[in-house]
Enzyme design. Structure first.
Site, PDB file in Angstrom:
ATOM      1  N   LYS A  30       0.985  -1.129   0.022  1.00 47.14           N
ATOM      2  CA  LYS A  30       0.011  -0.176   0.010  1.00 47.14           C
ATOM      3  C   LYS A  30       0.931   1.243  -0.005  1.00 47.14           C
ATOM      4  O   LYS A  30       1.487   1.510   1.024  1.00 47.14           O
ATOM      5  CB  LYS A  30      -0.869  -0.090   1.335  1.00 47.14           C
ATOM      6  CG  LYS A  30      -2.069   1.262   0.877  1.00 47.14           C
ATOM      7  CD  LYS A  30      -2.529   1.802   2.260  1.00 47.14           C
ATOM      8  CE  LYS A  30      -1.573   2.833   2.953  1.00 47.14           C
ATOM      9  NZ  LYS A  30      -1.402   3.908   2.276  1.00 47.14           N
TER      10      LYS A  30
ATOM     11  N   THR B 168       6.054   8.223  13.950  1.00 41.80           N
ATOM     12  CA  THR B 168       6.249   7.506  15.002  1.00 41.80           C
ATOM     13  C   THR B 168       4.700   7.246  15.253  1.00 41.80           C
ATOM     14  O   THR B 168       4.406   6.053  16.107  1.00 41.80           O
ATOM     15  CB  THR B 168       6.894   8.164  15.915  1.00 41.80           C
ATOM     16  OG1 THR B 168       8.154   8.381  15.650  1.00 41.80           O
ATOM     17  CG2 THR B 168       6.764   7.699  17.340  1.00 41.80           C
TER      18      THR B 168
ATOM     19  N   GLU C 119       9.999   1.686  10.555  1.00 45.16           N
ATOM     20  CA  GLU C 119      11.495   2.881  10.377  1.00 45.16           C
ATOM     21  C   GLU C 119      10.483   4.137  10.425  1.00 45.16           C
ATOM     22  O   GLU C 119       9.543   4.469   9.506  1.00 45.16           O
ATOM     23  CB  GLU C 119      12.122   2.734   9.015  1.00 45.16           C
ATOM     24  CG  GLU C 119      13.249   3.319   8.833  1.00 45.16           C
ATOM     25  CD  GLU C 119      13.144   5.028   8.528  1.00 45.16           C
ATOM     26  OE1 GLU C 119      13.010   6.088   9.490  1.00 45.16           O
ATOM     27  OE2 GLU C 119      13.161   4.989   7.321  1.00 45.16           O
TER      28      GLU C 119
ATOM     29  N   CYS D 149      13.506  11.261   6.705  1.00 46.85           N
ATOM     30  CA  CYS D 149      13.375  10.884   8.253  1.00 46.85           C
ATOM     31  C   CYS D 149      14.938  11.256   8.927  1.00 46.85           C
ATOM     32  O   CYS D 149      14.874  11.412  10.089  1.00 46.85           O
ATOM     33  CB  CYS D 149      13.117   9.503   8.341  1.00 46.85           C
ATOM     34  SG  CYS D 149      11.520   9.074   7.668  1.00 46.85           S
TER      35      CYS D 149
ATOM     36  N   GLU E  70       9.723  16.342  14.930  1.00 47.34           N
ATOM     37  CA  GLU E  70      10.138  16.414  13.700  1.00 47.34           C
ATOM     38  C   GLU E  70       9.263  17.100  12.763  1.00 47.34           C
ATOM     39  O   GLU E  70       8.007  17.221  12.584  1.00 47.34           O
ATOM     40  CB  GLU E  70       9.757  14.813  13.208  1.00 47.34           C
ATOM     41  CG  GLU E  70      10.456  14.523  11.945  1.00 47.34           C
ATOM     42  CD  GLU E  70      10.121  13.212  11.456  1.00 47.34           C
ATOM     43  OE1 GLU E  70      11.106  12.538  10.847  1.00 47.34           O
ATOM     44  OE2 GLU E  70       9.200  12.510  11.622  1.00 47.34           O
TER      45      GLU E  70
END
Length: 509
Positions: free
Chosen positions: A199, A254, A275, A310, A410
């Site tokens: 996906k 996350t 990840e 990332c 982030e």
């Protein structure tokens, strides 16, 4: 079909003509059981060009029934042994042909990702697609290197440890490197003998089905590589909860990674590879060996791919004796190195963010930096000449402390935060004071200090006197809430297998 060598010579007019041609024939369906199919319920969603705000295509939208169908097909293909039990060298040959076909179709694949998420075409041609090809080749090379063992037992027994594929692997990929992140998952999963249901991110779905089609053209059996477009809340959730999926590989936030773990526990305790996010520090000691190289790496480490990385080096920890010079040099080069422009222009190295929602989120975080007392040295706004797209100018904050929002959250945009420190111990304390632990950089001429910092920093990938260097032998993955998977490398390939112990008692001759 045009390969990488040919398209490296394209200019803007050639890319525009290519984009116009490809835009007229976009494939919007799923790829299941070796053919293109529509969503069972007929649902559709728009994929939008973030450079213009215009809809590129209305894509088939996967729901529970579509995921059920794709997993069923993948499960039947796995149990048939048509791929899982294929001779290793035969599987290798197909994977090598797969890599060759990706190269042969480089023109279309590059344009699809550039249109879909705004990535500069030069990045696609020079970085992303070569890495896609390299990943498939590397995993192909490892197929006949997956060895079992025979342990040393007593004389009346033989103990074998066999390595086998898992079954159906579900892959949920992100939008920031559509083809590459898809390949980091599907290449090792396929090489290990599994079947796959992918996906792709709903923001960048165009290239995934083409990848599956090329696998089929290379000789891959029907049902082995399947693609279902859709949203994370529906198709992604259904894939993660499916009882017939043996492993779920996810790259993304996350927050969603934690949901994936819950879904695995709520269903069949499937294996999960995550990840997730990062807030990676680069530590610049005052004895760094090459100031110019350090500045260049700091700029590239946060502004490449529009900061949508990332492992972006978003926290720049600079020792006070060189702090002022570091800021000055960064200002001099950082304002001009990356310039927003048309992603189809080979001269452009900064495209838009993936969508307008991301643009507004990043602008809000920039405003929090101003409000909390950081010094804005440049950027923080939208380029006037590209106002129609989801662009943000490269941004630099100084005088940041690690408690500020821009140092803790982030951002996933082109925003650098410079944090001063005095001692190496203080730098380590600041660097590790985060929920993340994906990557880090260390700049020093002292080899003893370098090794000491490598040991003390909490990150899965550490670069010394460089940033984002490496090759396919390098495991990529994080500590803490950055996840636990390792992409690239032989460890990644092995993670899509399981061990079986066979203890054989010998009879007396």
């Amino acid at each position: 079909m045009m390969n990488l060598a040919a398209i490296k010579k394209y200019d803007l007019s050639q890319w525009q003509a290519t984009a116009e041609r490809i835009s007229q024939q976009l494939e919007t369906r799923f790829f299941i059981d070796g053919k293109y199919v529509d969503a069972i319920g007929g649902d559709r969603f728009a994929t939008v060009n973030p450079c213009t705000g215009k809809t590129l295509a209305m894509m088939s939208e996967g729901q529970q029934a579509d995921i059920d169908y794709a997993v069923s097909v993948a499960g039947k293909a796995f149990k048939s042994g048509v791929w899982s039990k294929m001779a290793p060298r035969d599987r290798m040959d197909i994977m090598y042909r797969f890599a060759k076909l990706v190269d042969d179709n480089a023109e279309e694949l590059c344009v699809l990702d550039t249109l879909d998420m705004g990535k500069p075409i030069s990045d696609m041609v020079n970085t992303d697609l070569p890495s896609v090809i390299e990943t498939i080749q590397f995993m192909a090379e490892g197929i006949d290197k997956l060895e079992g063992t025979v342990t040393n037992t007593d004389n009346d027994a033989v103990h074998m440890v066999l390595r086998e594929p898992l079954g159906v692997v579900g892959c949920i990929s992100p939008w920031n490197y559509p083809l590459l992140m898809e390949t980091w998952k599907i290449a090792p999963a396929l090489a290990a003998g599994n079947t796959v249901v992918l996906k792709p991110a709903e923001q960048s779905p165009l290239s995934a089905a083409k990848l599956a089609e090329l696998f089929m053209q290379a000789g891959g059996p029907a049902g082995v590589f399947n693609v279902v477009n859709g949203f994370g809340e529906t198709a992604g959730r259904a894939l993660a909860l499916h009882n017939d999926v043996a492993k779920l590989s996810f790259t993304g936030s996350t927050e969603v990674g934690k949901l994936i773990l819950q879904y695995a526990g709520q269903s069949n305790m499937k294996r999960v590879g995550l990840e997730c996010g990062g807030k990676s520090p680069q530590i610049f000691m005052s004895d760094l060996p090459d100031f110019d190289h350090a500045i260049d790496s700091a700029i590239e480490g946060i502004y490449c791919n529009m900061g949508e990385v990332c492992s972006a080096g978003s926290r720049l920890l600079v020792q006070r004796p060189i702090y002022d010079e570091f800021i000055q040099r960064f200002i001099e080069k950082g304002q001009t190195t990356y310039q927003a422009g048309n992603p189809l222009d080979p001269a452009t190295n900064m495209g838009p963010l993936v969508d307008y929602e991301s643009q507004q989120r990043v602008l809000g975080l920039i405003e929090s930096g101003r409000r909390e007392g950081a010094t804005l040295h440049f950027g923080g706004d939208v380029p006037a000449h590209m106002a129609d797209g989801a662009y943000i100018n490269p941004t630099l904050f100084g005088d940041v402390n690690n408690n500020m929002t821009i140092a803790r959250q982030e951002i996933f945009g082109p925003v650098a935060s410079v944090i001063p420190f005095d001692t190496a111990a203080e730098a380590i304390a600041i660097a590790n004071d985060t929920i993340y632990g994906l990557a880090a950089g260390i700049w020093t001429s002292d080899i003893n200090r370098a090794f000491r910092l490598v040991k003390e920093i909490e990150a899965g990938v550490v670069w010394v006197n460089n940033y984002e260097d490496g090759d396919m032998t390098q495991p990529f993955g994080g500590y803490k809430q950055s996840g636990h998977a390792r992409d690239k490398c032989m460890e990644s390939l092995k993670s899509y297998t399981q061990n079986k112990s066979a203890w054989i008692r010998l009879t007396t001759p």
